[in-house]
Scaffold this motif. Structure first.
Motif, short mmCIF file in Angstrom:
data_model
loop_
_atom_site.label_atom_id
_atom_site.label_comp_id
_atom_site.label_asym_id
_atom_site.label_seq_id
_atom_site.Cartn_x
_atom_site.Cartn_y
_atom_site.Cartn_z
N GLN A 227 8.52 3.36 3.40
CA GLN A 227 8.26 1.99 3.05
C GLN A 227 7.83 1.36 4.39
O GLN A 227 6.84 0.38 4.12
CB GLN A 227 9.28 1.55 2.40
N ARG A 228 8.79 1.53 5.21
CA ARG A 228 8.31 0.64 6.68
C ARG A 228 6.89 1.06 6.86
O ARG A 228 5.97 0.20 7.50
CB ARG A 228 9.12 1.20 7.75
N ASP A 231 4.33 -0.44 4.69
CA ASP A 231 4.25 -2.14 4.77
C ASP A 231 3.41 -2.25 6.19
O ASP A 231 2.35 -3.02 6.25
CB ASP A 231 5.55 -2.50 4.89
N THR A 232 3.57 -1.49 7.11
CA THR A 232 2.98 -1.65 8.51
C THR A 232 1.44 -1.42 8.41
O THR A 232 0.64 -2.23 8.78
CB THR A 232 3.53 -0.51 9.59
N ASN A 234 -0.47 -1.60 5.61
CA ASN A 234 -1.07 -2.38 4.65
C ASN A 234 -1.36 -3.90 5.42
O ASN A 234 -2.29 -4.55 5.21
CB ASN A 234 -0.14 -2.79 3.44
N ARG A 235 -0.44 -4.05 6.34
CA ARG A 235 -0.32 -5.19 7.09
C ARG A 235 -1.64 -5.48 7.85
O ARG A 235 -2.45 -6.49 8.19
CB ARG A 235 0.47 -5.82 7.95
N PRO A 261 6.53 5.47 -2.02
CA PRO A 261 5.88 4.31 -1.61
C PRO A 261 4.41 4.64 -1.00
O PRO A 261 3.64 3.53 -0.78
CB PRO A 261 6.79 3.69 -0.45
N GLN A 264 1.48 2.79 -2.87
CA GLN A 264 1.37 1.40 -2.34
C GLN A 264 0.21 1.28 -1.34
O GLN A 264 -0.33 0.20 -1.13
CB GLN A 264 2.47 0.54 -2.03
#
Length: 428
Positions: A227-228, A231-232, A234-235, A261, A264
């Motif tokens: 997940q980390r 998220d990184t 996608n940012r 994840p 995503q």
């Protein structure tokens, strides 16, 4: 036969290193028969057994809960053993210097004679009190013979040096491992690299590819780590995402929830995946199908046309044993060579094939940048490029250090990364 000899040599080396560590941390610093020595001896026997269990439990099909129970202490001990040993070896140079310093200081103290107050004659009746204060017999205070008595001394100079050097080595070694574990568990940092491509059209100038490799989900790194990473990535809002092998260390049954994840991931031109050697250790076919279900596009010795360039991917070399190795003719043969080509290949060592096929940029991982210093020197010996961007003829090779860790969840001198590769047109 060669493998057996190498295995024996490694075993002998490990036994010798553990013996050395026991001697410096336990044998030289604790009293024989004491609880501290017994505890240290048990630890030196138990910890390598946990490391062995961590290394083999997955390969022998042990339950996943047992793999996880063994992985943390077992793998961390391997990293701790490395840095404790290195710290002790540095301490070997410090040890004689510290001994000489202490001996010199003690020698100067012994040269100092009694002061005026001590040399003045004592008044009658004070001899016994002075003798008692000095813990000697009144007979000795008068110059007569004193009865024999046990002398209680503090730690010897040798023991003091052993404890001082051992303590400093423990702080340095374990501190290094602690920081290295933190650098893995906090997640990879984003790197940005601009790569000019001569054949890239002006319309594709600034195209951004988020490159992530060597995530190594398994008994240690799980869903939270994935997940980390997601998220990184996608940012950074990339145009395309490339997962360049060694995603997992385990089966779909055990690690399916850990990779969820990845569904995503978001990029305008999608997410692509090629196998690494660890996929073949874990069952490549089920994983290829599973990542496809999560929305990634596996490139199995094939290519797709992207806005302004061709994106190709080849299977990892480890697939050769299953008849699924890299096939550059299938992936790159018959294409229009006036178009730029970007190749996803897990291992940098295939760069010669990429050059022969006219690839403009190869994106790889595999090396971890060495992961644990001084492992970077070994990585440089075994790979054409251990980390970063280099040119081979008309082909450029970029190697990511990876976003996870294999074995010990520790990185020292080789921080994990997700790299945003921005393509630049020379026509822009």
């Amino acid at each position: 036969m060669v493998f057996v000899l190498m295995a024996v040599a490694v075993l002998v080396l490990l036994v010798a290193v553990h013996r050395y560590v026991w001697r410096r941390f336990v044998g030289d610093t604790t009293a024989p028969g004491g609880m501290a020595r017994r505890a240290g001896t048990v630890a030196v026997w138990l910890l390598p057994l946990l490391s062995l269990g961590a290394l083999v439990s997955g390969r022998v099909g042990a339950p996943f809960w047992l793999q996880r129970a063994l992985a943390w202490p077992g793998y961390l001990w391997l990293a701790a053993l490395l840095y404790l040993t290195l710290a002790l070896l540095v301490g070997e140079a410090v040890r004689p210097v510290l001994r000489r310093f202490l001996a010199h200081r003690e020698g100067r103290g012994a040269e100092v004679g009694p002061g005026p107050a001590e040399s003045a004659p004592s008044r009658p009746g004070t001899v016994a009190r002075e003798a008692a204060a000095r813990d000697v017999s009144p007979f000795a205070a008068h110059g007569g013979p004193a009865p024999a008595a046990p002398v209680t001394a503090g730690p010897s100079r040798r023991l003091f040096v052993a404890r001082a050097v051992g303590g400093a080595a423990a702080v340095a070694g374990l501190g290094t491992v602690g920081y290295g574990a933190y650098s893995v568990l906090r997640g990879p940092q984003v790197k940005r690299v601009t790569v000019p491509l001569a054949k890239l059209p002006r319309a594709a100038h600034g195209f951004r590819i988020a490159v992530v490799s060597d995530i190594h989900l398994g008994p240690v790194l799980g869903r939270a780590h994935t997940q980390r990473i997601v998220d990184t990535i996608n940012r950074t809002q990339p145009d395309l995402i490339a997962v360049v092998g060694d995603l997992v260390d385990g089966t779909v049954a055990d690690l399916g929830p850990a990779v969820e994840p990845l569904a995503q991931l978001s990029a305008r031109h999608g997410s692509f995946f090629v196998t690494g050697n660890h996929e073949y250790y874990s069952g490549a076919a089920p994983w290829i199908e599973h990542v496809r279900e999560l929305g990634l596009h596996p490139l199995e010795n094939t290519r797709v046309e992207i806005e302004g360039f061709d994106l190709a991917g080849v299977n990892d070399i480890a697939g050769q044993g299953e008849g699924q190795g890299p096939d550059f003719d299938r992936a790159l043969g018959g294409r229009d060579r006036t178009r730029a080509a970007v190749l996803l290949a897990h291992q940098p060592v295939v760069i010669d094939d990429a050059v022969a096929c006219g690839v403009d940029l190869q994106l790889s991982g595999h090396t971890h940048g060495g992961q644990l210093w001084p492992g970077n020197y070994l990585a440089e010996l075994a790979n054409p490029t251990a980390a970063g961007l280099e040119r081979y003829g008309d082909t450029q090779l970029y190697v990511s250090r990876g976003a996870g860790a294999w074995g010990p969840p520790v990185r020292v001198g080789a921080p994990s990364d997700i790299t945003v590769v921005q393509l630049a047109s020379r026509q822009a």
